[in-house]
Design an enzyme around this catalytic site. Structure first.
Site, PDB file in Angstrom:
ATOM      1  N   GLU A 244       0.800  -1.222   0.000  1.00  0.00           N
ATOM      2  CA  GLU A 244       0.000   0.000   0.000  1.00  0.00           C
ATOM      3  C   GLU A 244       0.838   1.279   0.000  1.00  0.00           C
ATOM      4  OE1 GLU A 244      -3.910  -1.860   2.270  1.00  0.00           O
ATOM      5  OE2 GLU A 244      -2.794  -0.237   3.241  1.00  0.00           O
TER       6      GLU A 244
ATOM      7  N   GLU B 255      -5.107  -8.713   0.680  1.00  0.00           N
ATOM      8  CA  GLU B 255      -5.775  -8.391   1.941  1.00  0.00           C
ATOM      9  C   GLU B 255      -7.257  -8.149   1.660  1.00  0.00           C
ATOM     10  OE1 GLU B 255      -4.212  -5.110   4.250  1.00  0.00           O
ATOM     11  OE2 GLU B 255      -2.143  -5.750   3.922  1.00  0.00           O
TER      12      GLU B 255
END
Length: 462
Positions: A165, A364
């Site tokens: 991220e 995720e």
């Protein structure tokens, strides 16, 4: 039965800074330091010193993960743990021994280890000395750290990722003040985004020079599909720019090796474009990912901004769009995020149609819920039926995307065991396995037993 592809990854993801604890670390990362200077900002003043004690209990923890059917796990190697001298990238032997033991334990349990190299955890000395990811010097030091990881562990670790991220580093540190150092500086944010893309490409370049047999390298992006509030020209334009910034800024360089030209034009017009060289852009062009990890939690709904984008003030990307709360939306009230599983299907089709149908996996997905002890039954097991329903819905939409040809090879939950989570600490729990942070006793939740059956069947019941 909705069967998933053969050899599908069923697993979960965590990270070094959120699970290991600070035990025997020579260097502090930016979150270690942030807790040192402002502990009151962390929920219940709980910092990362112990986390879920993975440094000391990794063998038992990995066996617990295996016991609920996981065939793969992602974690990260902490730069601040592995490296002794940050300028010369000399390694700490105790850290090498620890990561070797973790990898060996995973392999002995027949679990595929996936290792990530950067999970928001820059060594804080490098921020103090160079300004962190604002500096190209950090790019070079990061590549040196990555090379050490590849050389030390690449004979056994066959799946690597460069960042987790990276957009969160940009937004949290430089735009919206939820990660140390909490700066608001749009131009620095844009440069950091460029430097993170460059660092990923250079690490991939170093990885390929080593020619590690059967090994692959990718990156992990949090993709938040953009949905306009209406079909109006203004809302559609807001959504287009939001998509360019929030998703394509990292997705396009990772897969296609180029930055979105429309975004470059916009940043140039606003006088905030990054500083980069032709040589660097060649590195980015020639070192794209082998696979993609996608973290998905919620959609991004936007509408035309209430204020004109050319209003006077600090440049922020969201001057071109405002958040839109869709009436009647489903929400996880503890976290404040909309629940919209169909977006995972939209991601699958977008990758298929616009990003070379590159191999990818859900790296995720999950829901954080507070005070889960309220759902304990008489046997002490948390009956988290809401999590089972959440994952089931997402898997059903993912299955549909795979059926239509999207090249997805796995699903990882965030997270295997309840872990420490930045400023929120242990407020919201995400794991298939609960963790009493006072005793470090870990107990499988109802969702963990359910997940074991899904993995065993390699699919969902109709």
């Amino acid at each position: 039965m909705k069967k998933f592809p053969e050899n599908f990854w069923w697993g979960a993801a965590t990270s070094g800074p959120q699970s290991e604890g600070r035990f025997n670390k020579k260097h502090a990362n930016v979150f270690d330091y942030h807790f040192e200077i402002e502990p009151e900002k962390f929920y219940q003043h709980i910092g990362p010193d112990v986390a879920s004690n993975f440094y000391n209990s990794y063998q038992e923890d990995i066996q617990l993960m295996k016991s609920i059917g996981m065939n793969s796990v992602r974690t990260s190697i902490q730069w601040s743990r592995l490296i002794d001298d940050l300028e010369t990238n000399t390694v700490n032997q105790e850290a090498v021994d620890f990561y070797n033991a973790v990898i060996a334990t995973m392999i002995s349990e027949k679990m595929t280890p996936v290792m990530n190299l950067h999970h928001f955890d820059l060594p804080v000395e490098l921020y103090a000395k160079y300004g962190g990811w604002e500096s190209k010097k950090i790019v070079e030091l990061y590549v040196g750290f990555a090379e050490q990881c590849f050389k030390l562990f690449g004979d056994r670790v066959k799946y690597w990722t460069t960042h987790n991220e990276p957009m969160v580093v940009v937004e949290g540190e430089y735009l919206f003040q939820f990660h140390y150092p909490n700066i608001v500086d749009g131009k620095k944010a844009v440069q950091v985004a460029y430097n993170l893309n460059l660092a990923s490409a250079k690490a991939i370049q170093a990885f390929r020079r080593l020619n590690i047999p059967e090994a692959k390298i990718g990156t992990i992006l949090n993709l938040t599909p953009t949905y306009a509030a209406s079909d109006s020209k203004e809302d559609q334009e807001a959504a287009r720019i939001a998509e360019l910034w929030n998703n394509n800024l990292f997705l396009e360089p990772a897969v296609h090796g180029t930055f979105p030209s429309e975004l470059e034009e916009l940043l140039t017009q606003d006088k905030v474009l990054w500083e980069g060289s032709a040589e660097e852009k060649e590195v980015i062009k020639n070192n794209t990912v082998d696979f993609l990890g996608v973290n998905f939690y919620h959609p991004n709904r936007v509408k035309a901004p209430d204020l004109a984008p050319n209003s006077v003030g600090e440049w922020l990307p969201n001057r071109y769009y405002d958040a839109y709360d869709m009436p009647g939306r489903r929400v996880n009230l503890d976290r404040g995020w909309e629940i919209y599983p169909k977006a995972l299907y939209d991601i699958a089709i977008n990758i298929k149609e616009n990003y070379k149908n590159i191999p990818w996996y859900v790296s995720e997905n999950g829901m954080g819920v507070s005070n889960e002890d309220r759902f304990k039954n008489s046997e002490g097991i948390i009956e988290d039926e809401y999590r089972i329903a959440f994952v089931t819905e997402h898997l059903e939409w993912l299955y549909q995307g795979i059926e239509e040809g999207s090249n997805c090879f796995g699903y990882h939950m965030w997270t295997p065991i309840d872990c420490w989570s930045w400023l929120n600490a242990y407020k919201n729990r995400y794991g298939f396995i609960s963790n009493n942070i006072h005793t470090q006793i870990k107990t499988v939740k109802q969702s963990g037993y359910w997940f074991k059956e899904v993995a065993k069947r390699n699919g969902l019941k109709e």
